[in-house]
Design an enzyme around this catalytic site. Structure first.
Site, PDB file in Angstrom:
ATOM      1  N   LYS A  49       0.428 -13.858   6.849  1.00  0.00           N
ATOM      2  CA  LYS A  49      -0.630 -12.524   7.114  1.00  0.00           C
ATOM      3  C   LYS A  49      -1.915 -12.947   6.783  1.00  0.00           C
ATOM      4  O   LYS A  49      -3.062 -12.486   7.609  1.00  0.00           O
ATOM      5  CB  LYS A  49      -0.242 -11.383   5.891  1.00  0.00           C
ATOM      6  CG  LYS A  49       1.067 -10.973   5.759  1.00  0.00           C
ATOM      7  CD  LYS A  49       1.283  -9.809   4.835  1.00  0.00           C
ATOM      8  CE  LYS A  49       1.072 -10.277   3.569  1.00  0.00           C
ATOM      9  NZ  LYS A  49       2.377 -11.210   2.889  1.00  0.00           N
ATOM     10  N   ARG A 104       1.466  -2.525  -1.437  1.00  0.00           N
ATOM     11  CA  ARG A 104       2.709  -3.116  -1.627  1.00  0.00           C
ATOM     12  C   ARG A 104       3.911  -2.263  -2.415  1.00  0.00           C
ATOM     13  O   ARG A 104       4.851  -2.934  -2.510  1.00  0.00           O
ATOM     14  CB  ARG A 104       2.470  -4.288  -2.757  1.00  0.00           C
ATOM     15  CG  ARG A 104       1.917  -5.721  -1.971  1.00  0.00           C
ATOM     16  CD  ARG A 104       1.949  -6.679  -3.111  1.00  0.00           C
ATOM     17  NE  ARG A 104       2.184  -8.014  -2.757  1.00  0.00           N
ATOM     18  CZ  ARG A 104       1.268  -8.871  -2.528  1.00  0.00           C
ATOM     19  NH1 ARG A 104       0.004  -8.624  -1.871  1.00  0.00           N
ATOM     20  NH2 ARG A 104       1.467 -10.063  -2.422  1.00  0.00           N
ATOM     21  N   ARG A 157       1.972 -25.057   0.359  1.00  0.00           N
ATOM     22  CA  ARG A 157       0.712 -24.521   0.830  1.00  0.00           C
ATOM     23  C   ARG A 157      -0.576 -24.833  -0.047  1.00  0.00           C
ATOM     24  O   ARG A 157      -0.536 -25.249  -1.417  1.00  0.00           O
ATOM     25  CB  ARG A 157       0.831 -22.887   0.596  1.00  0.00           C
ATOM     26  CG  ARG A 157      -0.466 -22.203   0.983  1.00  0.00           C
ATOM     27  CD  ARG A 157      -0.292 -20.896   1.386  1.00  0.00           C
ATOM     28  NE  ARG A 157      -0.066 -19.955  -0.098  1.00  0.00           N
ATOM     29  CZ  ARG A 157       0.097 -18.611   0.024  1.00  0.00           C
ATOM     30  NH1 ARG A 157      -0.173 -17.929   1.279  1.00  0.00           N
ATOM     31  NH2 ARG A 157       0.029 -17.732  -1.131  1.00  0.00           N
ATOM     32  N   ARG A 178      -2.254 -22.921  -5.374  1.00  0.00           N
ATOM     33  CA  ARG A 178      -2.357 -21.625  -6.146  1.00  0.00           C
ATOM     34  C   ARG A 178      -1.434 -21.715  -7.430  1.00  0.00           C
ATOM     35  O   ARG A 178      -0.173 -22.238  -7.141  1.00  0.00           O
ATOM     36  CB  ARG A 178      -1.835 -20.502  -5.384  1.00  0.00           C
ATOM     37  CG  ARG A 178      -3.127 -19.937  -4.350  1.00  0.00           C
ATOM     38  CD  ARG A 178      -2.769 -18.910  -3.481  1.00  0.00           C
ATOM     39  NE  ARG A 178      -1.822 -17.892  -3.827  1.00  0.00           N
ATOM     40  CZ  ARG A 178      -1.676 -16.870  -3.153  1.00  0.00           C
ATOM     41  NH1 ARG A 178      -2.330 -16.391  -2.162  1.00  0.00           N
ATOM     42  NH2 ARG A 178      -0.817 -15.943  -3.606  1.00  0.00           N
ATOM     43  N   ARG A 207       8.338 -13.419  -6.702  1.00  0.00           N
ATOM     44  CA  ARG A 207       7.436 -12.639  -5.548  1.00  0.00           C
ATOM     45  C   ARG A 207       8.421 -12.180  -4.687  1.00  0.00           C
ATOM     46  O   ARG A 207       8.184 -11.199  -4.080  1.00  0.00           O
ATOM     47  CB  ARG A 207       6.121 -13.386  -5.205  1.00  0.00           C
ATOM     48  CG  ARG A 207       5.302 -13.699  -6.264  1.00  0.00           C
ATOM     49  CD  ARG A 207       4.207 -15.056  -5.821  1.00  0.00           C
ATOM     50  NE  ARG A 207       3.581 -14.917  -4.689  1.00  0.00           N
ATOM     51  CZ  ARG A 207       3.019 -15.979  -4.124  1.00  0.00           C
ATOM     52  NH1 ARG A 207       3.305 -17.104  -4.606  1.00  0.00           N
ATOM     53  NH2 ARG A 207       2.343 -15.803  -3.045  1.00  0.00           N
TER      54      ARG A 207
HETATM   55  P1  AMP Z   1      -1.048 -12.447  -2.258  1.00  0.00           P
HETATM   56  O1  AMP Z   1      -2.237 -13.234  -2.299  1.00  0.00           O
HETATM   57  O2  AMP Z   1      -1.179 -11.333  -1.454  1.00  0.00           O
HETATM   58  O3  AMP Z   1       0.189 -13.271  -2.304  1.00  0.00           O
HETATM   59  O4  AMP Z   1      -1.087 -11.992  -4.016  1.00  0.00           O
HETATM   60  C1  AMP Z   1      -1.259 -12.440  -5.140  1.00  0.00           C
HETATM   61  C2  AMP Z   1      -0.731 -11.845  -6.189  1.00  0.00           C
HETATM   62  O5  AMP Z   1      -1.746 -10.913  -6.516  1.00  0.00           O
HETATM   63  C3  AMP Z   1       0.566 -10.900  -6.188  1.00  0.00           C
HETATM   64  O6  AMP Z   1       1.595 -11.497  -6.641  1.00  0.00           O
HETATM   65  C4  AMP Z   1       0.200  -9.724  -7.129  1.00  0.00           C
HETATM   66  O7  AMP Z   1       0.342 -10.226  -8.507  1.00  0.00           O
HETATM   67  C5  AMP Z   1      -1.436  -9.368  -6.921  1.00  0.00           C
HETATM   68  N1  AMP Z   1      -1.322  -8.444  -5.858  1.00  0.00           N
HETATM   69  C6  AMP Z   1      -1.958  -8.687  -4.563  1.00  0.00           C
HETATM   70  N2  AMP Z   1      -1.768  -7.522  -4.098  1.00  0.00           N
HETATM   71  C7  AMP Z   1      -1.500  -6.640  -4.785  1.00  0.00           C
HETATM   72  C8  AMP Z   1      -1.427  -5.205  -4.668  1.00  0.00           C
HETATM   73  N3  AMP Z   1      -1.386  -4.480  -3.432  1.00  0.00           N
HETATM   74  N4  AMP Z   1      -0.670  -4.626  -5.583  1.00  0.00           N
HETATM   75  C9  AMP Z   1      -0.484  -5.058  -6.875  1.00  0.00           C
HETATM   76  N5  AMP Z   1      -0.768  -6.400  -6.979  1.00  0.00           N
HETATM   77  C10 AMP Z   1      -1.250  -7.220  -5.867  1.00  0.00           C
END
Ligand code: AMP
Ligand code: ZN
Length: 226
Positions: A19, A94, A132, A165, A176
């Site tokens: 994404k 989400r 990554r 990360r 996740r």
């Molecule tokens: P990502 O970079 O999209 O993988 O997001 C990393 C982390 O940020 C996730 O595992 C959540 O803890 C938090 N996060 C990102 N987007 C959301 C969302 N829409 N709602 C809640 N937590 C989020």
């Protein structure tokens, strides 16, 4: 441009489905900013804001940050001038609560225009995320095996330091994925029912996924900026 002409795209797909890579590639083509909730949280974390401190424990555990703060953050972000033409959302919504909140936020804009969904297997997600690496300065993504930088640990584009990360560890990746299936995957049916969903094979090389995406955009009358 009138407000009614704003274009809003939501990307669905498990963590590591591409994404971030795809939305960044689309940013310039369509002149629409990528709005990544993960990036916004990481920005807050880095700058040690209250929001960052609150988000950290959820992110470290691979859990979702509470809806109330997440929705408010997105609502504020979409009011910024660079979102005047719309935005490409990455990592939001989400869960169903966030999806209905987004519908309410976009009610006056004619709602969403398209929801691409990138499909990849769990095995591939684990392989991709565990290798990554991210550039600290520009956010460009690398993979130690599949798309390594020319010099280990250094960004090809700006010489920035590459880091892993905190949540790209095996335990957290698995958590996740679980959270994705439990909370996010119901959105596939939600957007399918609205006629917005376009499913794509996210296991293909990024350029090929991008080509299919551009076609899907064109099919919907969403055209690149001149
Ligand atoms: P990502 O970079 O999209 O993988 O997001 C990393 C982390 O940020 C996730 O595992 C959540 O803890 C938090 N996060 C990102 N987007 C959301 C969302 N829409 N709602 C809640 N937590 C989020
Ligand atoms: Zn860089």
């Amino acid at each position: 441009m009138s407000i009614a002409e704003r274009t809003f795209i939501v990307f669905l797909g498990p963590p590591g489905s591409g994404k971030g890579t795809q939305t960044r590639m689309l940013e310039t083509t369509f002149g629409l900013p990528q709005v990544s909730t993960g990036d916004l949280f990481r920005y807050n974390l880095k700058h040690e804001t209250d929001l960052g401190k609150l988000a950290k424990r959820y992110m470290d555990a691979g859990e979702l940050v509470p809806d109330e703060v997440t929705i408010r953050m997105v609502e504020e972000r979409l009011k910024q001038p660079d979102c005047g033409g719309g935005a490409i959302l990455d990592g939001f919504p989400r869960n169903l609560q966030q999806a209905t909140a987004l519908d309410a936020i976009l009610a006056d804009e004619g709602g969403l225009d398209l929801v691409p969904m990138l499909e990849v297997s769990d095995e591939e997600v684990i392989q991709r995320l565990s290798g990554r690496r991210v550039c600290r300065t520009c956010g460009h993504l690398y993979h130690t095996e599949f798309s390594p930088p020319q010099q280990s640990g250094v960004c090809d584009l700006d010489g920035g330091e590459l880091y892993q990360r905190d949540d790209d560890t095996l335990d957290t990746i698995q958590r996740r994925l679980y959270v994705y299936y439990k909370q996010t995957s119901p959105l596939i049916g939600y957007y399918f029912a609205k006629g917005l969903l376009v499913e794509l094979d996210g296991s293909m090389p990024p350029d090929e996924v991008q080509t299919l995406l551009l076609q899907a955009f064109r099919d919907r009358g969403i055209n690149p900026v001149a």
